[in-house]
Structure formats: structure tokens, C-alpha cells
Scaffold this active site. Structure first.
Site, PDB file in Angstrom:
ATOM      1  N   HIS A  68     -16.026  -8.752   2.074  1.00 53.51           N
ATOM      2  CA  HIS A  68     -14.977  -9.639   2.584  1.00 53.51           C
ATOM      3  C   HIS A  68     -15.142 -11.057   2.027  1.00 53.51           C
ATOM      4  O   HIS A  68     -14.200 -11.663   1.507  1.00 53.51           O
ATOM      5  CB  HIS A  68     -15.040  -9.654   4.118  1.00 53.51           C
ATOM      6  CG  HIS A  68     -14.059 -10.584   4.746  1.00 53.51           C
ATOM      7  ND1 HIS A  68     -14.386 -11.882   5.083  1.00 53.51           N
ATOM      8  CD2 HIS A  68     -12.755 -10.417   5.051  1.00 53.51           C
ATOM      9  CE1 HIS A  68     -13.322 -12.457   5.597  1.00 53.51           C
ATOM     10  NE2 HIS A  68     -12.322 -11.595   5.595  1.00 53.51           N
ATOM     11  N   SER A 127      13.141 -43.129 -10.814  1.00 55.52           N
ATOM     12  CA  SER A 127      11.959 -42.313 -10.558  1.00 55.52           C
ATOM     13  C   SER A 127      11.843 -42.150  -9.042  1.00 55.52           C
ATOM     14  O   SER A 127      11.783 -43.140  -8.311  1.00 55.52           O
ATOM     15  CB  SER A 127      10.715 -42.993 -11.131  1.00 55.52           C
ATOM     16  OG  SER A 127       9.580 -42.220 -10.822  1.00 55.52           O
ATOM     17  N   GLY A 187      10.363 -41.786  -5.664  1.00 58.63           N
ATOM     18  CA  GLY A 187       9.103 -42.001  -4.942  1.00 58.63           C
ATOM     19  C   GLY A 187       9.184 -41.218  -3.645  1.00 58.63           C
ATOM     20  O   GLY A 187       9.604 -41.736  -2.610  1.00 58.63           O
ATOM     21  N   TYR A 222      11.695 -35.173 -15.848  1.00 62.40           N
ATOM     22  CA  TYR A 222      10.236 -35.019 -15.859  1.00 62.40           C
ATOM     23  C   TYR A 222       9.672 -35.107 -14.446  1.00 62.40           C
ATOM     24  O   TYR A 222      10.349 -35.578 -13.512  1.00 62.40           O
ATOM     25  CB  TYR A 222       9.571 -36.082 -16.752  1.00 62.40           C
ATOM     26  CG  TYR A 222       9.677 -37.480 -16.206  1.00 62.40           C
ATOM     27  CD1 TYR A 222       8.708 -37.991 -15.361  1.00 62.40           C
ATOM     28  CD2 TYR A 222      10.767 -38.296 -16.529  1.00 62.40           C
ATOM     29  CE1 TYR A 222       8.810 -39.268 -14.842  1.00 62.40           C
ATOM     30  CE2 TYR A 222      10.874 -39.576 -16.025  1.00 62.40           C
ATOM     31  CZ  TYR A 222       9.886 -40.055 -15.168  1.00 62.40           C
ATOM     32  OH  TYR A 222       9.994 -41.310 -14.643  1.00 62.40           O
ATOM     33  N   ARG A 256      -3.569   2.792   8.458  1.00 61.27           N
ATOM     34  CA  ARG A 256      -3.828   1.499   7.805  1.00 61.27           C
ATOM     35  C   ARG A 256      -2.572   0.662   7.791  1.00 61.27           C
ATOM     36  O   ARG A 256      -1.472   1.184   7.633  1.00 61.27           O
ATOM     37  CB  ARG A 256      -4.223   1.678   6.336  1.00 61.27           C
ATOM     38  CG  ARG A 256      -5.524   2.365   6.104  1.00 61.27           C
ATOM     39  CD  ARG A 256      -5.617   2.683   4.612  1.00 61.27           C
ATOM     40  NE  ARG A 256      -6.624   3.678   4.360  1.00 61.27           N
ATOM     41  CZ  ARG A 256      -7.833   3.404   3.878  1.00 61.27           C
ATOM     42  NH1 ARG A 256      -8.170   2.171   3.596  1.00 61.27           N
ATOM     43  NH2 ARG A 256      -8.688   4.368   3.674  1.00 61.27           N
ATOM     44  N   ARG A 282      -3.527  -1.513  -6.240  1.00 64.49           N
ATOM     45  CA  ARG A 282      -2.706  -2.726  -6.108  1.00 64.49           C
ATOM     46  C   ARG A 282      -3.107  -3.668  -7.238  1.00 64.49           C
ATOM     47  O   ARG A 282      -4.194  -3.508  -7.825  1.00 64.49           O
ATOM     48  CB  ARG A 282      -2.932  -3.394  -4.757  1.00 64.49           C
ATOM     49  CG  ARG A 282      -4.362  -3.804  -4.538  1.00 64.49           C
ATOM     50  CD  ARG A 282      -4.578  -4.373  -3.160  1.00 64.49           C
ATOM     51  NE  ARG A 282      -6.010  -4.546  -2.911  1.00 64.49           N
ATOM     52  CZ  ARG A 282      -6.541  -4.810  -1.744  1.00 64.49           C
ATOM     53  NH1 ARG A 282      -5.776  -4.927  -0.692  1.00 64.49           N
ATOM     54  NH2 ARG A 282      -7.825  -4.954  -1.603  1.00 64.49           N
ATOM     55  N   GLY A 309      -8.488  -7.962   4.325  1.00 64.89           N
ATOM     56  CA  GLY A 309      -9.244  -8.233   5.538  1.00 64.89           C
ATOM     57  C   GLY A 309      -8.407  -8.700   6.707  1.00 64.89           C
ATOM     58  O   GLY A 309      -8.918  -8.854   7.811  1.00 64.89           O
ATOM     59  N   LYS A 354       0.832  -1.202   0.000  1.00 63.91           N
ATOM     60  CA  LYS A 354       0.000   0.000   0.000  1.00 63.91           C
ATOM     61  C   LYS A 354       0.869   1.256   0.000  1.00 63.91           C
ATOM     62  O   LYS A 354       0.670   2.171  -0.788  1.00 63.91           O
ATOM     63  CB  LYS A 354      -0.908  -0.046   1.238  1.00 63.91           C
ATOM     64  CG  LYS A 354      -2.107   0.828   1.127  1.00 63.91           C
ATOM     65  CD  LYS A 354      -3.029   0.625   2.315  1.00 63.91           C
ATOM     66  CE  LYS A 354      -3.788  -0.695   2.222  1.00 63.91           C
ATOM     67  NZ  LYS A 354      -4.548  -1.021   3.410  1.00 63.91           N
ATOM     68  N   MET A 411      -5.662  -7.264   8.060  1.00 59.63           N
ATOM     69  CA  MET A 411      -5.174  -6.212   8.934  1.00 59.63           C
ATOM     70  C   MET A 411      -6.270  -5.165   9.131  1.00 59.63           C
ATOM     71  O   MET A 411      -7.268  -5.160   8.445  1.00 59.63           O
ATOM     72  CB  MET A 411      -3.952  -5.561   8.302  1.00 59.63           C
ATOM     73  CG  MET A 411      -2.827  -6.525   8.176  1.00 59.63           C
ATOM     74  SD  MET A 411      -2.174  -6.914   9.783  1.00 59.63           S
ATOM     75  CE  MET A 411      -0.657  -7.673   9.295  1.00 59.63           C
ATOM     76  N   CYS A 454       7.704 -39.294  -9.074  1.00 58.10           N
ATOM     77  CA  CYS A 454       6.319 -39.743  -9.225  1.00 58.10           C
ATOM     78  C   CYS A 454       5.574 -39.757  -7.900  1.00 58.10           C
ATOM     79  O   CYS A 454       4.433 -40.188  -7.833  1.00 58.10           O
ATOM     80  CB  CYS A 454       6.251 -41.093  -9.914  1.00 58.10           C
ATOM     81  SG  CYS A 454       7.034 -42.398  -8.968  1.00 58.10           S
TER      82      CYS A 454
HETATM   83  C1  PEP Z   1       6.182 -43.040  -3.599  1.00 59.57           C
HETATM   84  O1  PEP Z   1       6.545 -43.709  -2.645  1.00 59.57           O
HETATM   85  O2  PEP Z   1       6.413 -41.828  -3.704  1.00 59.57           O
HETATM   86  C2  PEP Z   1       5.392 -43.644  -4.692  1.00 59.57           C
HETATM   87  C3  PEP Z   1       5.100 -42.974  -5.778  1.00 59.57           C
HETATM   88  O3  PEP Z   1       4.932 -44.881  -4.496  1.00 59.57           O
HETATM   89  P1  PEP Z   1       3.706 -45.263  -3.552  1.00 59.57           P
HETATM   90  O4  PEP Z   1       3.043 -44.005  -3.140  1.00 59.57           O
HETATM   91  O5  PEP Z   1       2.844 -46.143  -4.357  1.00 59.57           O
HETATM   92  O6  PEP Z   1       4.402 -45.971  -2.426  1.00 59.57           O
END
Ligand code: PEP
Ligand code: MG
Length: 881
Positions: free
Chosen positions: A455, A763, A765, A850, A93, A337, A102, A23, A104, A830
Site C-alpha cells: 500500500h 495580463s 492578475g 500566454y 470487489r 489496468r 487501497g 476493474k 475500496m 500571471c
Molecule cells: C495577481 O494579483 O494575480 C498578481 C500576479 O499580482 P500580485 O500577486 O503581485 O498581487
């Protein structure tokens, strides 16, 4: 060098928001570009932090600077605080670096006392106005600075209005207002034991302190936590000469957005009230008029206002949310703003502004918060079901999206019931910042009062929650916990459905359908795709999810959890047969029966993916998860399998583990029972062969879970390779396939150089890696993790947002070690974190190829990935400059 704690508006500019707050920085910027801004000064965020460091005291230098700034303001305005002739009144203010609607508190008309109110009468010749200002000030000051509940004052006001049969505050006479002032001062005395402060300087310091303190009120903390705003920033305080919108019919006050914040349409959107003061519009106490009416009521002011909003939008290169006041026919800008907006509006505005040449594509991409996209991916009501539903009422379409749930009338109840797993709609007369946690817990919000900028509307829009505001036909009785309209009464716990896109409120629960993504979204995502260089895949376990994922723009499947295929009605008996088999022969027999089902699963998946990569993870969970637990199911399974109940119970007992998540699961199962992975490898090969024969390109990536030591992978890789190669040889077909592993155990991370020798890809987990890195059971940590976030040990639940310092370091170590062995080793993530924006950014920085996440989060992951790349480019170009 001495720290400067106070800046006059003429000293700052827009890039000083960390110091002056949003502000303050923008008031200074508007001043510098010549817009009509009532002057004042800003006490910095550093001053706020200094106040906290100094045991909640303002030090003498700060006090001196405030004195100087005030004296300068008095000279400029030609008025003196507390004067009995022509008093200076100011607003106080808060203003943090990030706007926190809302959160503050604001105090207007500060400086009024029994003496200066006379001065105000003298200078304005308007007694009614002076007392009206005084009673407002006493209430706001008492509430904000001292913490006296507002209803103590509202009750007095309502009482006098009822007694005199007034509908509106504007009907109160000067005498009425004087009576109110006296009664308000009595409330103050009763509540605090001392008289209402009659020294304006004391009022000012108390107000400044109140703003500092409000930085740490629970509501503000919750908001910051939800919006990733660091708790350590502190708030600035703005002291600004008052201008009055309540000086008669040629005065007024309003708020406006330079474009429509719900739809993004390029059209001024706002509301105002004639003869009203600032907070009346946002508080939603009176229902305001659309800004278009101003064109007729005050054409010149309207034109000037339009010009200013255009200047502001060009200057800031973004849609602005402005506050203005008209005092006796003169326009003043009180705030600007970047406007909060729905995700749909944000995308449309960004795309339009690129097309208008106002911003670049990169800027458009950077501007959208990835998590905001969740909003557009939300479901809407099924149109057919809506036709058959009964509409209870209609209010303002305050925040789009559909929601249904059981109604609750208090924020606490909403939180409690939502915790029990209920879908909750929060219904309030009007919301206030105290309701924030209830709003977070609710699926949607209904209010009886308030406009599009109330609000409820502003906060719900920011949260991406459907909200219908200003349902004036509803009588909401928060005490009796019921709504009535005409003959209909809806009691607590009953279902309503709301459409925040058109303001409709329906009785009962209406089924939802998935959202449709508009053209602006498609254009925007195409820019994101052009910019992005990290892959985004989806976790999907069946062809249906795979198709959905492709529609959202997935570039392949990053995790197919094959065990999810086992729960199908037809297969589960076969899976159970395999599990209860107490010898290899019987197990193989059961597996043979499962094979055609799995083959078909994979064939369908390959077809759906049509050449895109597909990471198939071999069986992972502990076997007992597939067996029934309760007596009846055990009985019927025994019957089905043709074995005695005792036999079955014995087998279930054998399989039971104290810590199944750390037990016989993942690749450990296949070390004991190689035939399981062998069947899955055959099914993958056969499915791939069948698809290839039909001309479909396939790219299977076979993934072994829970590897902790390279020998596990070496043994299983050999098994998989021999099995797949035998199938391919028999079919006379060659096709590309790879074998990799999940990295989800800390030991795997620290020995990733060895594991990489046997892996074509990694990958991560991160669900298991978080579990095992912290030693927090995934299944049990929910019970105590909230204590960790509440006590500030974690900013975020580490199962939702990757904890970068520790678990992230494990990941980063594995990337480095893995690539020491194989420089081009493909790597992805993943775990659930793969669709979380901050984690995606981290993964990009670590050099992953990825991320893989649930279908609905793909656009979020893509946007986060594109932003991470742009950020890196910017960093590099800054380095080179
Ligand atoms: C993980 O452990 O991150 C995973 C993707 O496998 P799961 O959740 O099936 O154990
Ligand atoms: Mg796992």
C-alpha cells in the site's frame, strides 16, 4: 427502457468503464479477447447511485438481477453457493471508473459457512485449506462489511502463532485453523451481538452493500478530492468465482507491471508468493519474491504469463498492472489496468512506446498528467552531503525522490505537525488506507514491512512522494513512538532523511539539490513544444530566477514584480527614505539614489533574457510593507534616516491602512506620487538602452498594476511614454516597447473595452481578481477556506485553481471586451493560477496568448497547454466527421 444493473463478464468491454468501473470493464475485455479469467458479473455504478437515491436500499429489480446472474454463474461453474458438496465461493470487489488503490475494500472466499466449509473439504480433500479460507473470510468480511477492527483478529492469530512457536502462517495446522475459526466467530458475536451469518446469500448482499458504502468513506473521499475524481460517479461491484493461490506449492498469487513503474524500463516487474491468497501480496504482510523467480519455479506458467502481459500491453497500448493467481498449476488473470507509475517512468514509457510504434506522439502527450511532472522537478540530495551522512538502514526503493523531516508514527500526528509548519516523515510498521491524510501531509514515508507493491509503495508513487518500504531491520514501535535498529534509537520528532530512489534511510537532515532532467524528459518536452501554440513565460524577479526559468524552457518573463528588487540590503534604506519623505523634493532625492540600482536590475534582466519578452510591473504593494513594525527596528531606522523616532512613528501611523490590500497600492500610488513610476520608467529605459548598445535585443513590456478605471491608465501611460521617449531621444536610440496593464479588479474586467484603448496588452492578475471577485482577503482567507472545501462549497481552493464559473467569467468577459476594441490585443495570465493545469487549459480555451508561472511549473504549464490544443483539435475533427 429498464435499466440494466448487472452485467455478466461476457457482456461488457473496456469502453464501459463508467458503467462497469475500471476493474469490471477490463475483466470483461480480457474475457472477450480470450484470456483466462475466472468468470463473474458486475453490478454497475448506476446501481450504486440508485442505492444511494433509494435511501441506501437495493431495489427489488436489482436484487432480482443479482439472483439471475448468480444462478447463471452457478450453472457455468457447476457449483452452488453454500453447497455442502462443492460450494461456489466468490470474491466481492469494488471497482470505480478510475482506479483508487487501497481506497475500496475486497472480500475473498465469500460463501463459506459451517456447512459449506465441509463441502469445500469434500471437494478439495484439503481440510487445512478449507479452514484457512474460512478464517480469512471471517476476518475480511467482519472487517470490510461490518467494520470490526482487524487487530481483534490479528491478536488471536499472533497469540496462537506465538504459543506454538510458528514463524509463518503456513505452519498453522488444520486444527489450529479450526480453533481460529471458532475464536473469530466469537469475536464477531462479541462485537455485533449476533452470530456470524450462515446464509451465503445474506453474506453476499451485505458485502455488496459494504462496497457501495465504501464509496463514501472518508478515505475514498480524500483520494477523489486529491485526484480530481468527481464524487458523483459511484462504484461498481465485481462478483467473481474464486480461484485459489493457497492450494499448495503449485499455487500462488502475484502482481506485476509490464514495465518497471519506477524507472520505466521495458522489463516485466512484479512479485508473487507461493501458496498465498490475493491480499497477502498487496497487504505487504509476507515479503514476496521477484517475478523472475517464477521462471525457475514454474517455467511454463512464467512463459504463459509473459505472453499474456505482452498481449495486454499491445491491446491497451499502455503499461499494464496485472493481478494473477495460479491454482494448482493453472494461471488465471484477475485484473488488468493501466499501471500507476512515477513521472520519470511515465515519460520514459511514453517516449519508448512512441519509438516502438505503439502510440502516437499526441497520445504520449495526452497521457501524462501535467501535475505529475512536479515529481521530476523535485530536488534530490546533495551527493557530497550524502557521503558524509550516517546511514540508519536500507529498505526497498518504493517511490523515488529525496525527503527529510522529523519522524512521526501516526497519521494524525503527521497531519497535526505538518500543519504547524514542520517537515514530517511518516514512519509506520506498514501503511493502510487510514493513513492517507498523514501520507498527504508527510514529505516522505518509511515502512518496516511490505514490498514494492505494498500500500505504502503504490500510494506514495501515485502521490509523487518519496517512500522507502520494507525496512526489515527497523523495529518500529508505534506505541512508544520510536524506531530501534541495533544500538540506535530514533525518537519521535528526530530527523531522518530518505532516498526513495535507492531505499537508503539516513540519520539527520541532508541538504537537497535540484533535480537533473534526463534525455527522455527533454525529448518529451520537445514534442510538447512542437504541439503547443500558447506561450509559456515565467514569473521571475531577478536575473538568477530568469536564468533558471530559461533553463526550464520559459519563453520570456511574464511578470517581474519590481518591488522584490527593493528588499535588497543595499536598497531598502533608500526605499525607506523615499517612503518617509514628507515632501516631493525629498522623495525625488531618494528616488534618484534608487535609480542606478533599478537600471542595473533591468539591464541584467535584459541581458539574461537576450531578446525574449520581459513584462516589468511597476511598484504594486502598499508602501508601509517596506517599513519595520517592531520597536527595535523602528529605533534603528530612525537613527539610520537621521530623523526622530517620533517623526518616523508618525509617518508609519499615517501609512497604516485598515485594508491595505484594497488601499493605497498599485497604480494608485503613482496617481499620488507619479515620481515613483517615473523613476522606474527611466530605469527601464536606461537599462534597455545600455543593453541595446551592447548588441542585446530587448523587448520591455511595462505593466501598470491594479487599474480599475481607464483614466488611471491614461494618465500613467502618458507619464511612462513621455519618460521613456525622453530617455530614448537623449540616447539617440529607438527600441520597441509596449505599455499594458494588469487586469485584476472586477471593474477592469467589465470595462475592459475602455481600458483596452490605453493598453498594448492585458495580463490577468488572478490572485487579486480572485480576492476582489469573491471579496476574500488574500491574507486572511486561508483561515476559513478549508471549511469551504470540507463542506463542498469549493472543490478546490480558488487561490490555487482558478474558479471558472465566476472569476473565470470575469476573465472571459475581459478577453471578449478587450478584443472588441483591439482584435489582436495580447493577453496573458500571471497570477499563481498560471502554472496550474486546469487553469492553463481554461486560459487556452479563452484565447489567451500566454500563461506565466513560477520556473518549476513551466513544464507543467507547457504540457497543459499542448494538451489543451490537442483536445481542441480532436473536438474540431469530431465535429467535422
Ligand atoms: C495577481 O494579483 O494575480 C498578481 C500576479 O499580482 P500580485 O500577486 O503581485 O498581487
Ligand atoms: Mg495583483
Amino acid at each position: 427502457m429498464k435499466t440494466q444493473f448487472v452485467y455478466h463478464f461476457t457482456e461488457g468491454h473496456k469502453d464501459m468503464r463508467n458503467l462497469l468501473g475500471g476493474k469490471g470493464a477490463n475483466l470483461a475485455e480480457m474475457t472477450s479477447i480470450g484470456l483466462p479469467v475466472p468468470q463473474g458479473f458486475t453490478i454497475t455504478t448506476e446501481a450504486c447511485n440508485d442505492y444511494y437515491e433509494n435511501d441506501s436500499m437495493m431495489d427489488s429489480e436489482m436484487l432480482q438481477e443479482i439472483d439471475h446472474a448468480l444462478a447463471q454463474l452457478e450453472v457455468e461453474q457447476g457449483k452452488k453457493l453454500g453447497s455442502d458438496q462443492d460450494p461456489l465461493l466468490v470474491s466481492v470487489r469494488s471497482g470505480a471508473a478510475f482506479s483508487m488503490p487501497g481506497m475500496m475494500d475486497t472480500i475473498l472466499n465469500l460463501g463459506l459457512t459451517d456447512t459449506s466449509v465441509k463441502g469445500l473439504i469434500f471437494s478439495t480433500q484439503d481440510e487445512r485449506f478449507a479452514y484457512d479460507s474460512y478464517r480469512r473470510f471471517i476476518q475480511m468480511f467482519s472487517n470490510v462489511a461490518i467494520g470490526i477492527p482487524n487487530d481483534k483478529f490479528e491478536t488471536i492469530l499472533d497469540h496462537i502463532k506465538n504459543e506454538k512457536h510458528y514463524q509463518d502462517d503456513t505452519e498453522l495446522t488444520s486444527l489450529d485453523l479450526q480453533e481460529i475459526v471458532t475464536e473469530f466467530k466469537n469475536v464477531y458475536f462479541e462485537e455485533t451481538g449476533s452470530a456470524f451469518p450462515q446464509n451465503p446469500k445474506e453474506q453476499l448482499l451485505l458485502a455488496i452493500e459494504a462496497v457501495f458504502k465504501s464509496w463514501n468513506n472518508p478515505r475514498a473521499k480524500v483520494y477523489r478530492r486529491l485526484n480530481d475524481i468527481p464524487q458523483t460517479l459511484g462504484t461498481a461491484v465485481n462478483i467473481q468465482a474464486m480461484v485459489f493461490g493457497n492450494m499448495g506449492k503449485n499455487s500462488g498469487t502475484g502482481v506485476a507491471f509490464t514495465r518497471n513503474p519506477s524507472t520505466g524500463e521495458n522489463q516485466l516487474f512484479g512479485e508473487y508468493l507461493i501458496n498465498a491468497q490475493g491480499e497477502d501480496v498487496v497487504a505487504g504482510i509476507r515479503t514476496p519474491q521477484s517475478i523472475d523467480r517464477l521462471k525457475e519455479e514454474m517455467p511454463e506458467i512464467y512463459q504463459e504469463f509473459i505472453n499474456i502481459t505482452q498481449i495486454l500491453e499491445k491491446h491497451y497500448q499502455d503499461m499494464q498492472d496485472v493481478e494473477f493467481t495460479i491454482e494448482k498449476g493453472k494461471l488465471f488473470m484477475l485484473q488488468t489496468r493501466n499501471g500507476k507509475r512515477t513521472a520519470k517512468a511515465a515519460i520514459k514509457i511514453a517516449v519508448d512506446q512512441v519509438n516502438e510504434g505503439l502510440i502516437t506522439r499526441k497520445k504520449a502527450i495526452r497521457r501524462i498528467k501535467p501535475n505529475q511532472l512536479e515529481q521530476i522537478l523535485h530536488p534530490t540530495f546533495d551527493p557530497e552531503s550524502v557521503k558524509e551522512s550516517t546511514q540508519l538502514t536500507r529498505g526497498l526503493p518504493a517511490s523515488p525522490g529525496a525527503a527529510c523531516g522529523q519522524v512521526y508514527f501516526h497519521a494524525d500526528d503527521a497531519v497535526k505537525e505538518a500543519k504547524c509548519g514542520k517537515k514530517v516523515l511518516l514512519v509506520r510498521q506498514e501503511t493502510s488506507p487510514e493513513d492517507i491524510e498523514g501520507m498527504v501531509s508527510a514529505k516522505g514515508i518509511i515502512t518496516a514491512r511490505g514490498g514494492m507493491t505494498s500500500h505504502a509503495a503504490v500510494v506514495a508513487r501515485g502521490m509523487g512522494k518519496p517512500c522507502v518500504a520494507g525496512c526489515t531491520l527497523l523495529s518500529v514501535n508505534e506505541e512508544k513512538r520510536e524506531i530501534t535498529t541495533g544500538q540506535v534509537t530514533i525518537k519521535e520528532g528526530e530527523y531522518l532523511s530518505i532516498d526513495g530512489g535507492n531505499g537508503a534511510v539516513y540519520i539527520g537532515e541532508i541538504p537537497m539539490s535540484t533535480s537533473s532532467l534526463d534525455d527522455h524528459f527533454k525529448v518529451f518536452m520537445s514534442w510538447v513544444d512542437e504541439e503547443r501554440d500558447m506561450g509559456v513565460r515565467s514569473n521571475a524577479d531577478n536575473p538568477r530566477d530568469a536564468k533558471q526559468a530559461l533553463e526550464f524552457g520559459a519563453e520570456g518573463i511574464g511578470l517581474c514584480r519590481t518591488e522584490h528588487m527593493f528588499f535588497d540590503e543595499e536598497r531598502i534604506p533608500l526605499v525607506r527614505q523615499m517612503i518617509v519623505a514628507d515632501n516631493k523634493e525629498d522623495r525625488i532625492k531618494a528616488l534618484e539614489k534608487l535609480l542606478p540600482h533599478q537600471r542595473d536590475d533591468f539591464y541584467q534582466l535584459f541581458k539574461a533574457l537576450n531578446g525574449k519578452s520581459c513584462t516589468i510591473r511597476l511598484l504594486d504593494p502598499p508602501l508601509h510593507e517596506f517599513l519595520p513594525q517592531d520597536n527595535d527596528s523602528i529605533e534603528s531606522l530612525a537613527l539610520q534616516l537621521g530623523i526622530s523616532r517620533v517623526q518616523l512613528e508618525k509617518r508609519i501611523k499615517e501609512l497604516r491602512e485598515f485594508n491595505p490590500m484594497l488601499g493605497h497600492r498599485g497604480c494608485r500610488l503613482a496617481i499620488t506620487y507619479p515620481e515613483i513610476y517615473k523613476m522606474q520608467a527611466r530605469a527601464i529605459a536606461q537599462g534597455a538602452i545600455q543593453a541595446t548598445k551592447e548588441g542585446v535585443k530587448v523587448k520591455p513590456e511595462i505593466m501598470v498594476p491594479l487599474v480599475s478605471i481607464v483614466e488611471e491608465l491614461r494618465i500613467l501611460r502618458k507619464l511612462i511614454e513621455e519618460t521613456v521617449n525622453a530617455e530614448l531621444e537623449e540616447a539617440g536610440i529607438t527600441l520597441p516597447y509596449t505599455i499594458g496593464t494588469m487586469i485584476e479588479i472586477p471593474r477592469a474586467c467589465v470595462t475592459a473595452d475602455e481600458i483596452a484603448k490605453e493598453a498594448d496588452f492585458f495580463s490577468f492578475g488572478t490572485n487579486d481578481l480572485t480576492q476582489m471577485g469573491f471579496g476574500f482577503s488574500r491574507d486572511d482567507a486561508g483561515k476559513f477556506l478549508s471549511d469551504y472545501t470540507e463542506k463542498g462549497i469549493f472543490e478546490k481552493d480558488p487561490f490555487q485553481v482558478l474558479e471558472q464559473k465566476g472569476i473565470g467569467r470575469l476573465l472571459s468577459m475581459a478577453v471578449k471586451l478587450g478584443r472588441e476594441t483591439k482584435p489582436n490585443l495580447k493577453m496573458g495570465i500571471c497570477g499563481e493560477h498560471g502554472g496550474e493545469a486546469a487553469t492553463v487549459r481554461f486560459c487556452y480555451q479563452q484565447g489567451l496568448n500566454y500563461v506565466s508561472c513560477s520556473p518549476f511549473r513551466i513544464p507543467i504549464a507547457k504540457l497543459a497547454a499542448a494538451q489543451a490544443k490537442i483536445e481542441k483539435q480532436d473536438l474540431n475533427s469530431n465535429r467535422n466527421n
